[in-house]
Design an enzyme around this catalytic site. Structure first.
Site, PDB file in Angstrom:
ATOM      1  N   GLU A  56      -3.318   7.693  -4.058  1.00  0.00           N
ATOM      2  CA  GLU A  56      -3.337   6.393  -3.461  1.00  0.00           C
ATOM      3  C   GLU A  56      -3.256   5.158  -4.563  1.00  0.00           C
ATOM      4  O   GLU A  56      -4.037   5.191  -5.435  1.00  0.00           O
ATOM      5  CB  GLU A  56      -4.621   5.883  -2.621  1.00  0.00           C
ATOM      6  CG  GLU A  56      -4.682   4.729  -2.020  1.00  0.00           C
ATOM      7  CD  GLU A  56      -5.982   4.534  -1.052  1.00  0.00           C
ATOM      8  OE1 GLU A  56      -6.236   4.469  -0.036  1.00  0.00           O
ATOM      9  OE2 GLU A  56      -7.049   4.357  -1.837  1.00  0.00           O
ATOM     10  N   TYR A  83       0.684  -1.141   0.068  1.00  0.00           N
ATOM     11  CA  TYR A  83      -0.144   0.067   0.015  1.00  0.00           C
ATOM     12  C   TYR A  83       0.893   1.326  -0.021  1.00  0.00           C
ATOM     13  O   TYR A  83       1.855   1.164   0.787  1.00  0.00           O
ATOM     14  CB  TYR A  83      -0.831   0.122   1.328  1.00  0.00           C
ATOM     15  CG  TYR A  83      -1.698   1.298   1.406  1.00  0.00           C
ATOM     16  CD1 TYR A  83      -2.980   1.334   0.944  1.00  0.00           C
ATOM     17  CD2 TYR A  83      -1.241   2.705   2.070  1.00  0.00           C
ATOM     18  CE1 TYR A  83      -3.712   2.692   1.002  1.00  0.00           C
ATOM     19  CE2 TYR A  83      -1.933   3.391   2.088  1.00  0.00           C
ATOM     20  CZ  TYR A  83      -3.193   3.611   1.559  1.00  0.00           C
ATOM     21  OH  TYR A  83      -3.868   4.749   1.794  1.00  0.00           O
TER      22      TYR A  83
END
Length: 390
Positions: A197, A109
């Site tokens: 993101e 992530y």
């Protein structure tokens, strides 16, 4: 303002951030050509909407044949999709992103956001990619690494190396991470990004890092200097009333109640909604007309409030500081006449020329209910809403 995944990945490529080979289609007639251009034995079909959790809702599907690709694309394209992040609303699927499949070894992530606590751009990194970062933070906070960037010196090479070591990267992937992080930081600065993101950022079996997903949120206050991004805006993904409000420089958010609110100032609007709730009512919206409210904007505000059929009364709460109360009163009168209101309107005015404003309302001949204070106004608007509802 949000961007679609395919739009975000186009920006990523411009900043040397690797993404899977893909094609965007808005018609089934383009599917065969897209599959051929990608040149893979299997593909991923992704619905393009402004929301996450698409995979859990069936909006991201793996297909292993042309026939299956057509079947999935036909089902998704032109339909709508509701996910855990759409607040009960189904968003239209106007296009699909078709991508190649990858041999994935590990998922990470990686995000870059404006951290209000440090007042800096901050990277958030985790080896637990592919999961909701909120769940990771709750269950395993030790798996999350944060890196704040000093705006004076920018992102430093040693910071990128620290992240690469923390993720256990080696060889080409180790060096590649620095390029990705630097690219994200340059993109954020150049495009006034509030959030970037990548979830997941995948490490392939060939030891390459690729952004499998992409999410970009742009600071709406900076759109005036980002015309190329404004051109990417997809209004079909937004609440129609909220989009219309933005065109008239109004801050509007639709809610589920039956008492319309029109206030100048975000803090005063929140206090107004709190008092309505305290008196047993339910606000139908948040609406801030701003300090420089004009009769035209007030009229548009009334139209927005009345676009909800659930509204049974309206509370207008104006503190006349920048704009005089008598001008606001004239705007309210004009708006009520133009819109043709048939539901009760309670008005509370305070500030500059407040007596002139109240006098104008009293002499208007319209059924406008005035209040001397916010507490009284809230009581009155809840009471007339109940009467109207009955």
């Amino acid at each position: 303002m949000n961007l679609h995944e395919y739009q975000a990945k186009a920006l990523f490529q411009h900043y040397q951030i690797p993404v899977p080979k893909g094609q965007v289609i808005d018609s089934l007639n383009d599917l065969d050509e897209a599959l051929k251009a990608i040149g893979s034995d299997a593909w991923v079909v992704k619905a393009q909407i402004h929301a996450g959790a698409r995979g859990k809702a069936g909006g991201v599907q793996l297909v292993s044949s042309v026939e299956q690709a057509h079947e999935v694309a036909k089902t998704l394209l032109g339909s709508s999709l509701e996910t855990l992040q759409t607040a009960g609303k189904a968003l239209p699927i106007n296009c699909l992103l078709i991508e190649e499949t990858l041999a994935i070894y590990q998922e990470f992530y990686l995000s870059l956001l404006v951290d209000r606590a440090t007042k800096k751009y901050t990277f958030i990194i985790s080896a637990a990619g592919g999961m909701d970062i909120e769940l990771v933070a709750e269950a395993s906070p030790e798996k999350i690494l944060t890196v704040s960037i000093d705006p004076v010196v920018g992102l430093m090479a040693y910071q990128c190396r620290e992240v690469a070591f923390a993720l256990g990267l080696t060889g080409e992937a180790f060096k590649q991470l620095a390029t990705i992080m630097q690219g994200l930081y340059r993109l954020a600065l150049a495009k006034d990004v509030a959030l970037l993101e990548i979830n997941p950022l995948v490490l392939t079996e060939q030891n390459e890092l690729i952004a499998l997903d992409a999410k970009i949120n742009i600071d709406s206050n900076a759109l005036y200097r980002q015309p190329d991004l404004v051109a990417m805006r997809d209004i079909s993904q937004e609440d129609e009333r909220e989009a219309k409000a933005a065109d008239h420089q109004l801050n509007y958010i639709a809610l589920d109640g039956n008492i319309g609110c029109m206030v100048n100032g975000a803090g005063l609007a929140m206090a107004t909604m709190d008092l309505i709730k305290l008196n047993g009512g339910e606000p139908a919206n948040f609406l801030d007309v701003g300090g420089g409210a004009t009769p035209e904007r007030v009229a548009e505000a009334f139209k927005l409030i009345l676009s909800s059929k659930e509204v049974k009364s309206i509370l207008v709460n104006i503190f006349g500081g920048i704009v005089r109360c008598d001008l606001i009163a004239e705007g309210i009168i004009q708006a009520v006449q133009d819109v043709g209101l048939t539901i009760p309107v309670v008005v509370r005015l305070e500030g500059t020329n407040v007596e002139l404003g109240r006098q104008a309302l009293a002499n208007s001949g319209l059924s406008i209910i005035t209040a001397d204070g916010l507490a009284q106004a809230a009581e009155k608007v809840v009471a007339v809403a109940r009467e109207n509802q009955a």
